[in-house]
Design an enzyme around this catalytic site. Sequence first.
Site, PDB file in Angstrom:
ATOM      1  N   GLY A 242       0.893  -1.389  -0.005  1.00  0.00           N
ATOM      2  CA  GLY A 242       0.046   0.114   0.162  1.00  0.00           C
ATOM      3  C   GLY A 242       0.920   1.152   0.026  1.00  0.00           C
ATOM      4  O   GLY A 242       2.044   1.375  -0.428  1.00  0.00           O
TER       5      GLY A 242
ATOM      6  N   LEU B  69       0.478   3.762  -2.000  1.00  0.00           N
ATOM      7  CA  LEU B  69       0.815   3.633  -3.364  1.00  0.00           C
ATOM      8  C   LEU B  69       1.364   5.144  -3.906  1.00  0.00           C
ATOM      9  O   LEU B  69       0.714   6.059  -3.436  1.00  0.00           O
ATOM     10  CB  LEU B  69      -0.469   3.377  -4.344  1.00  0.00           C
ATOM     11  CG  LEU B  69      -0.905   1.814  -3.946  1.00  0.00           C
ATOM     12  CD1 LEU B  69      -1.739   1.264  -4.865  1.00  0.00           C
ATOM     13  CD2 LEU B  69       0.078   0.653  -3.708  1.00  0.00           C
ATOM     14  N   HIS B  70       2.309   4.842  -4.904  1.00  0.00           N
ATOM     15  CA  HIS B  70       2.903   6.116  -5.364  1.00  0.00           C
ATOM     16  C   HIS B  70       3.185   5.751  -6.863  1.00  0.00           C
ATOM     17  O   HIS B  70       2.763   4.884  -7.240  1.00  0.00           O
ATOM     18  CB  HIS B  70       4.188   6.666  -4.506  1.00  0.00           C
ATOM     19  CG  HIS B  70       5.188   5.465  -4.399  1.00  0.00           C
ATOM     20  ND1 HIS B  70       5.802   4.845  -5.506  1.00  0.00           N
ATOM     21  CD2 HIS B  70       5.602   4.890  -3.329  1.00  0.00           C
ATOM     22  CE1 HIS B  70       6.572   4.081  -5.017  1.00  0.00           C
ATOM     23  NE2 HIS B  70       6.612   3.931  -3.949  1.00  0.00           N
TER      24      HIS B  70
ATOM     25  N   HIS C  68       4.528   2.618  -8.058  1.00  0.00           N
ATOM     26  CA  HIS C  68       3.236   1.497  -8.028  1.00  0.00           C
ATOM     27  C   HIS C  68       2.470   1.946  -9.279  1.00  0.00           C
ATOM     28  O   HIS C  68       2.110   0.847  -9.960  1.00  0.00           O
ATOM     29  CB  HIS C  68       2.567   1.798  -6.904  1.00  0.00           C
ATOM     30  CG  HIS C  68       3.224   1.244  -5.593  1.00  0.00           C
ATOM     31  ND1 HIS C  68       3.515   2.101  -4.724  1.00  0.00           N
ATOM     32  CD2 HIS C  68       3.661   0.117  -5.179  1.00  0.00           C
ATOM     33  CE1 HIS C  68       4.142   1.489  -3.537  1.00  0.00           C
ATOM     34  NE2 HIS C  68       4.401   0.405  -3.639  1.00  0.00           N
TER      35      HIS C  68
ATOM     36  N   GLN D 131       7.838  -9.443   7.564  1.00  0.00           N
ATOM     37  CA  GLN D 131       9.186  -8.991   7.016  1.00  0.00           C
ATOM     38  C   GLN D 131       9.527  -7.787   7.761  1.00  0.00           C
ATOM     39  O   GLN D 131      10.836  -7.181   7.348  1.00  0.00           O
ATOM     40  CB  GLN D 131       9.073  -8.578   5.479  1.00  0.00           C
ATOM     41  CG  GLN D 131       8.035  -7.490   5.231  1.00  0.00           C
ATOM     42  CD  GLN D 131       7.776  -7.438   3.873  1.00  0.00           C
ATOM     43  OE1 GLN D 131       6.902  -8.184   2.953  1.00  0.00           O
ATOM     44  NE2 GLN D 131       8.179  -6.491   3.190  1.00  0.00           N
TER      45      GLN D 131
ATOM     46  N   GLN E  27      12.417  -2.492  -9.479  1.00  0.00           N
ATOM     47  CA  GLN E  27      13.982  -2.517  -9.599  1.00  0.00           C
ATOM     48  C   GLN E  27      14.539  -1.937  -8.209  1.00  0.00           C
ATOM     49  O   GLN E  27      15.593  -2.415  -7.825  1.00  0.00           O
ATOM     50  CB  GLN E  27      14.581  -2.521 -10.772  1.00  0.00           C
ATOM     51  CG  GLN E  27      14.276  -3.298 -11.786  1.00  0.00           C
ATOM     52  CD  GLN E  27      14.521  -3.125 -13.272  1.00  0.00           C
ATOM     53  OE1 GLN E  27      15.166  -1.809 -13.481  1.00  0.00           O
ATOM     54  NE2 GLN E  27      14.232  -3.690 -14.257  1.00  0.00           N
TER      55      GLN E  27
ATOM     56  N   VAL F 213      11.193   4.334 -10.347  1.00  0.00           N
ATOM     57  CA  VAL F 213      10.737   6.011 -10.827  1.00  0.00           C
ATOM     58  C   VAL F 213      11.303   6.968  -9.866  1.00  0.00           C
ATOM     59  O   VAL F 213      11.639   6.651  -8.483  1.00  0.00           O
ATOM     60  CB  VAL F 213       9.257   5.779 -10.702  1.00  0.00           C
ATOM     61  CG1 VAL F 213       9.076   7.314 -11.099  1.00  0.00           C
ATOM     62  CG2 VAL F 213       8.521   4.848 -11.541  1.00  0.00           C
TER      63      VAL F 213
ATOM     64  N   SER G 226       9.734   6.002  -2.813  1.00  0.00           N
ATOM     65  CA  SER G 226       9.343   4.809  -1.873  1.00  0.00           C
ATOM     66  C   SER G 226       8.421   5.570  -0.933  1.00  0.00           C
ATOM     67  O   SER G 226       8.185   6.671  -0.604  1.00  0.00           O
ATOM     68  CB  SER G 226      10.828   4.568  -1.103  1.00  0.00           C
ATOM     69  OG  SER G 226      10.383   4.073   0.288  1.00  0.00           O
TER      70      SER G 226
ATOM     71  N   ARG H 160       8.356   5.238   2.002  1.00  0.00           N
ATOM     72  CA  ARG H 160       8.997   5.673   3.339  1.00  0.00           C
ATOM     73  C   ARG H 160       9.489   7.173   3.126  1.00  0.00           C
ATOM     74  O   ARG H 160       9.831   7.829   4.002  1.00  0.00           O
ATOM     75  CB  ARG H 160      10.194   4.722   3.517  1.00  0.00           C
ATOM     76  CG  ARG H 160       9.727   3.492   4.215  1.00  0.00           C
ATOM     77  CD  ARG H 160      10.784   2.597   4.917  1.00  0.00           C
ATOM     78  NE  ARG H 160      10.339   1.473   5.621  1.00  0.00           N
ATOM     79  CZ  ARG H 160      10.441   0.236   5.120  1.00  0.00           C
ATOM     80  NH1 ARG H 160      10.641   0.119   3.819  1.00  0.00           N
ATOM     81  NH2 ARG H 160       9.828  -0.933   5.755  1.00  0.00           N
TER      82      ARG H 160
END
Length: 289
Positions: free
Chosen positions: A35, A37-38, A41, A65, A152, A180, A189, A191
């Site tokens: 989630g 999302l940016h 995504h 994780q 990637q 991107v 990201s 984050r």
Amino acid sequence: MTGPVLLAHDISELDAVRAKLGADGRTVALVPTMGALHEGHRALIRRARELAGAAVVSIFVNPRQFGPGEDFERYPRTLETDLEICREEGVAAAFVPSVDVMYPDEQVVTVSSGPMGAVFEGAHRPGHFDGVLTVVLKLLNLVRPDVALFGQKDGQQLAMIRRMARDLNVPVRIEGVPTVREPGGLALSSRNRYLSAEERETALALSRALRAGESAAAEGPAAVLAAGRAVLDEAARARPPLAVDYLGLVDPDSFAEVTPEHRGRALLVVAARVGATRLIDNVPLTLER
Ligand code: PAF
């Protein structure tokens, strides 16, 4: 084909969605996400729609994780906005399970990421890749996609998922999608939203270090690492400072460090913390023969 996003909260709803997509004769591309999302995504979803008749997005912040003291609790959860982005991007279905749906019982059997999962990211986040591979294998088994797409930017994750699919004969094509970046170079990201304006400025050193390394590719591995290291050393003296976890030049498939004589494909990888935020990035490069 666009329309409303079919929502599946549990496995029986997902089975119904999967049966419908199959009955419509549509191939399926899965975009697993946590989630928040940016644009990165969105790029994954767009590529998914090029590769298959239906894009399915999973949104699940996977507790397995995250290590103790990591950001599981504060990881951004923005489901309404995420579903709006899915709708805008023509996603056919979203799987949004709870922790109880994904892990109803104690998970006795898990995927081991082996030695490849114990270097670089794995060395700094013990158990991280076991958690990633276990949830990704579960999602692949539940959704049964023809193709699954990963960014990637998480280079070691992508390499490990490819390796899992190969070693465990998982019948899916794994597709990597280029990173991107913001105009200044910062890799997108979820984050990044933790960063203050000053921290964001310092964080630009990651992509600057990668570009410096890339420019030195003609001079060989030692020069690549030295060029990247010089940028990171300078950022370590900035306010706020960059705390570097690692800079490495690796084989993109095995994540083994390349030898000083290495020529051909390589991946320059970096991880660093600024304030309370940990960021990773990488760039593929070719060391000339
Ligand atoms: O890259 C991520 O967002 C996660 O690691 C993934 C692949 C969705 C597994 O939880």
